[in-house]
Design an enzyme around this catalytic site. Structure first.
Site, PDB file in Angstrom:
ATOM      1  N   LYS A 115       0.818  -1.214   0.000  1.00 57.58           N
ATOM      2  CA  LYS A 115       0.000   0.000   0.000  1.00 57.58           C
ATOM      3  C   LYS A 115       0.846   1.256   0.000  1.00 57.58           C
ATOM      4  O   LYS A 115       0.430   2.277  -0.551  1.00 57.58           O
ATOM      5  CB  LYS A 115      -0.969   0.010   1.203  1.00 57.58           C
ATOM      6  CG  LYS A 115      -2.093  -0.996   1.038  1.00 57.58           C
ATOM      7  CD  LYS A 115      -3.388  -0.562   1.699  1.00 57.58           C
ATOM      8  CE  LYS A 115      -4.490  -1.567   1.394  1.00 57.58           C
ATOM      9  NZ  LYS A 115      -5.725  -1.326   2.147  1.00 57.58           N
ATOM     10  N   LYS A 197      -6.792 -12.282  -8.883  1.00 58.57           N
ATOM     11  CA  LYS A 197      -8.034 -12.384  -8.121  1.00 58.57           C
ATOM     12  C   LYS A 197      -8.984 -11.236  -8.472  1.00 58.57           C
ATOM     13  O   LYS A 197      -8.543 -10.139  -8.832  1.00 58.57           O
ATOM     14  CB  LYS A 197      -7.753 -12.453  -6.618  1.00 58.57           C
ATOM     15  CG  LYS A 197      -7.487 -11.132  -5.957  1.00 58.57           C
ATOM     16  CD  LYS A 197      -7.721 -11.209  -4.438  1.00 58.57           C
ATOM     17  CE  LYS A 197      -7.831  -9.787  -3.892  1.00 58.57           C
ATOM     18  NZ  LYS A 197      -8.242  -9.686  -2.525  1.00 58.57           N
ATOM     19  N   LYS A 200     -12.070  -5.392  -6.002  1.00 51.82           N
ATOM     20  CA  LYS A 200     -12.929  -4.225  -6.176  1.00 51.82           C
ATOM     21  C   LYS A 200     -12.139  -2.972  -6.520  1.00 51.82           C
ATOM     22  O   LYS A 200     -12.697  -2.001  -6.988  1.00 51.82           O
ATOM     23  CB  LYS A 200     -13.803  -4.016  -4.925  1.00 51.82           C
ATOM     24  CG  LYS A 200     -13.046  -3.810  -3.615  1.00 51.82           C
ATOM     25  CD  LYS A 200     -14.025  -3.436  -2.517  1.00 51.82           C
ATOM     26  CE  LYS A 200     -13.897  -4.222  -1.235  1.00 51.82           C
ATOM     27  NZ  LYS A 200     -12.763  -3.905  -0.377  1.00 51.82           N
TER      28      LYS A 200
HETATM   29  P1  ATP Z   1      -9.222  -4.522  -2.638  1.00 50.19           P
HETATM   30  O1  ATP Z   1      -9.670  -4.813  -4.046  1.00 50.19           O
HETATM   31  O2  ATP Z   1      -9.380  -3.089  -2.252  1.00 50.19           O
HETATM   32  O3  ATP Z   1      -7.900  -5.119  -2.311  1.00 50.19           O
HETATM   33  P2  ATP Z   1     -10.715  -6.728  -1.755  1.00 50.19           P
HETATM   34  O4  ATP Z   1     -11.761  -6.909  -2.798  1.00 50.19           O
HETATM   35  O5  ATP Z   1      -9.512  -7.597  -1.784  1.00 50.19           O
HETATM   36  O6  ATP Z   1     -10.277  -5.228  -1.709  1.00 50.19           O
HETATM   37  P3  ATP Z   1     -11.075  -6.707   1.170  1.00 50.19           P
HETATM   38  O7  ATP Z   1     -11.976  -5.663   1.747  1.00 50.19           O
HETATM   39  O8  ATP Z   1      -9.602  -6.516   1.337  1.00 50.19           O
HETATM   40  O9  ATP Z   1     -11.477  -6.910  -0.381  1.00 50.19           O
HETATM   41  O10 ATP Z   1     -11.444  -8.113   1.757  1.00 50.19           O
HETATM   42  C1  ATP Z   1     -12.672  -8.461   2.315  1.00 50.19           C
HETATM   43  C2  ATP Z   1     -12.725  -9.981   2.402  1.00 50.19           C
HETATM   44  O11 ATP Z   1     -13.030 -10.560   1.107  1.00 50.19           O
HETATM   45  C3  ATP Z   1     -11.408 -10.591   2.862  1.00 50.19           C
HETATM   46  O12 ATP Z   1     -11.662 -11.565   3.867  1.00 50.19           O
HETATM   47  C4  ATP Z   1     -10.837 -11.206   1.603  1.00 50.19           C
HETATM   48  O13 ATP Z   1     -10.029 -12.324   1.900  1.00 50.19           O
HETATM   49  C5  ATP Z   1     -12.086 -11.586   0.779  1.00 50.19           C
HETATM   50  N1  ATP Z   1     -11.849 -11.557  -0.683  1.00 50.19           N
HETATM   51  C6  ATP Z   1     -11.468 -10.467  -1.391  1.00 50.19           C
HETATM   52  N2  ATP Z   1     -11.370 -10.752  -2.720  1.00 50.19           N
HETATM   53  C7  ATP Z   1     -11.672 -12.071  -2.874  1.00 50.19           C
HETATM   54  C8  ATP Z   1     -11.754 -12.962  -4.021  1.00 50.19           C
HETATM   55  N3  ATP Z   1     -11.491 -12.556  -5.259  1.00 50.19           N
HETATM   56  N4  ATP Z   1     -12.122 -14.245  -3.806  1.00 50.19           N
HETATM   57  C9  ATP Z   1     -12.392 -14.664  -2.538  1.00 50.19           C
HETATM   58  N5  ATP Z   1     -12.340 -13.876  -1.427  1.00 50.19           N
HETATM   59  C10 ATP Z   1     -11.987 -12.593  -1.563  1.00 50.19           C
END
Ligand code: ATP
Ligand code: LTN
Length: 332
Positions: A115, A197, A200
């Protein structure tokens, strides 16, 4: 609280809109865990301000996320559901724990390194001490298990080290938490780059499906999903796009991936992709509709987050009082 139930705690940041990946990988499991465990879930708005947020958007996203958690099946009566900044003990415990966390430990956190590279113009102290606030979130509730994705494992391990260090000096104050990474925690991949992965924060909005996307948008995104030119509907490391679509279809329908391969054997992508889209639309429809309904009743939401914060604060205050006493603060 039933004494024989273990405690679980998890949180999600209101830093954007929730994707199908967040839902299948995390939120859906949280709802499933609330019967077996004493569960607390939190919207981590204090973590979200470690990167710049627009105040109006942050407020809107926090309320929307709170409503979505309920729409995903988290029952505010059975679980404790709250907004982090409403329970002041989180920031207070974070301060005390800061003094039991080493600079070197925080320097090794990979999320901080990532970050601070992504936000080089704003490497603030909060971004650095983020894991200490997360440790406070977890340790305030005598948490046994923390359901998170793989990316958060290092932070949970740090919380564990801090708890052990504190307990080593003062006796048993904190339960020692463990990361709980579900085996079937679907790792949903990007629709446009299926070797990454679904995230968002991606700049390509065709790469993710949002829980709040309208049906026609979801269908369009699945029709555009990247596959391959070979044409077969089966899972293989050479076919990450098709594998991801099979896994998504399996996850939302409750079928096994093998059954999905059989169901579509002999068919082409022209039939398969819309079928996945339709299945996702149907899986997300009740959540989107319930979220929309909840958001029209701000009074009810307010009552629910106030009640959640009150329940959380009662538990948090017990731990914080103990910590303050142990370190030598004069009782209020
Ligand atoms: P960013 O895109 O900002 O990194 P993010 O989509 O990874 O955000 P977080 O808010 O960091 O989301 O994570 C919320 C939860 O969702 C965490 O427990 C994370 O492990 C899970 N998660 C995030 N993306 C995935 C994915 N593609 N598949 C499965 N689980 C996910
Ligand atoms: N850092 C987590 C969100 C989070 C969290 C927590 C998760 C904040 N506090 C406590 C588990 C326990 C994330 O970015 N996914």
């Amino acid at each position: 609280m039933e004494a024989n139930k273990k405690t679980i705690f998890s949180a999600v940041q209101p830093s954007g809109k929730i994707t199908l990946g967040n839902y299948l990988g995390a939120l859906r499991n949280w709802a499933l865990l609330q019967d077996e465990y004493h569960a607390l879930y939190c919207v981590a708005d204090q973590h979200a301000i470690t990167v710049r947020q627009d105040p109006a958007s942050l407020r809107r996203q926090t309320l929307e996320l709170f409503a979505q958690l309920i729409a995903c099946g988290i029952d505010p009566e059975r679980s404790t559901l709250f907004i982090q900044s409403h329970v002041s003990q989180h920031a207070e415990l974070a301060w005390a724990l800061n003094c039991y966390t080493m600079f070197g430990e925080l320097s090794r956190m990979t999320q901080f390194k990532d970050k601070s590279a992504a936000h080089a113009d704003n490497i603030n102290a909060g971004l650095f001490t983020y894991p200490v606030l997360m440790a406070a979130d977890i340790l305030l509730y005598q948490t046994d298990l923390v359901p998170v994705g793989e990316d958060q494992r290092q932070h949970v391990e740090l919380a564990r080290d801090i708890a052990q260090r504190f307990n080593g000096v003062y006796g048993d104050v904190f339960a020692i938490p463990e990361a709980y990474i579900p085996k079937l925690g679907a790792r949903v991949m990007s629709l446009s780059e299926p070797d990454k992965k679904m995230s968002k924060s991606s700049s390509n909005e065709n790469s993710y499906v949002l829980v709040m996307d309208k049906p026609e948008v979801i269908l369009r995104k699945f029709k555009r999903a990247v596959t391959d030119s070979e044409g077969g509907i089966y899972r293989s490391p050479e076919k990450p796009g098709v594998t991801n679509l099979i896994d998504i279809y399996a996850a939302v329908t409750g079928k096994t991936p093998e059954a999905v391969e059989q169901e579509f054997s002999g068919q082409g992508y022209g039939a398969f992709k819309p079928a996945v889209g339709e299945a996702v639309v149907e899986a997300l429809r009740p959540i989107r509709e319930e979220t929309e309904r909840l958001l029209t009743d701000k009074g009810q939401l307010e009552a629910l987050y106030r009640q959640g914060a009150e329940k959380a604060a009662a538990a948090a205050a017990r731990t914080l009082r103990k910590v303050h006493k142990k370190v030598g603060f004069v009782p209020r």
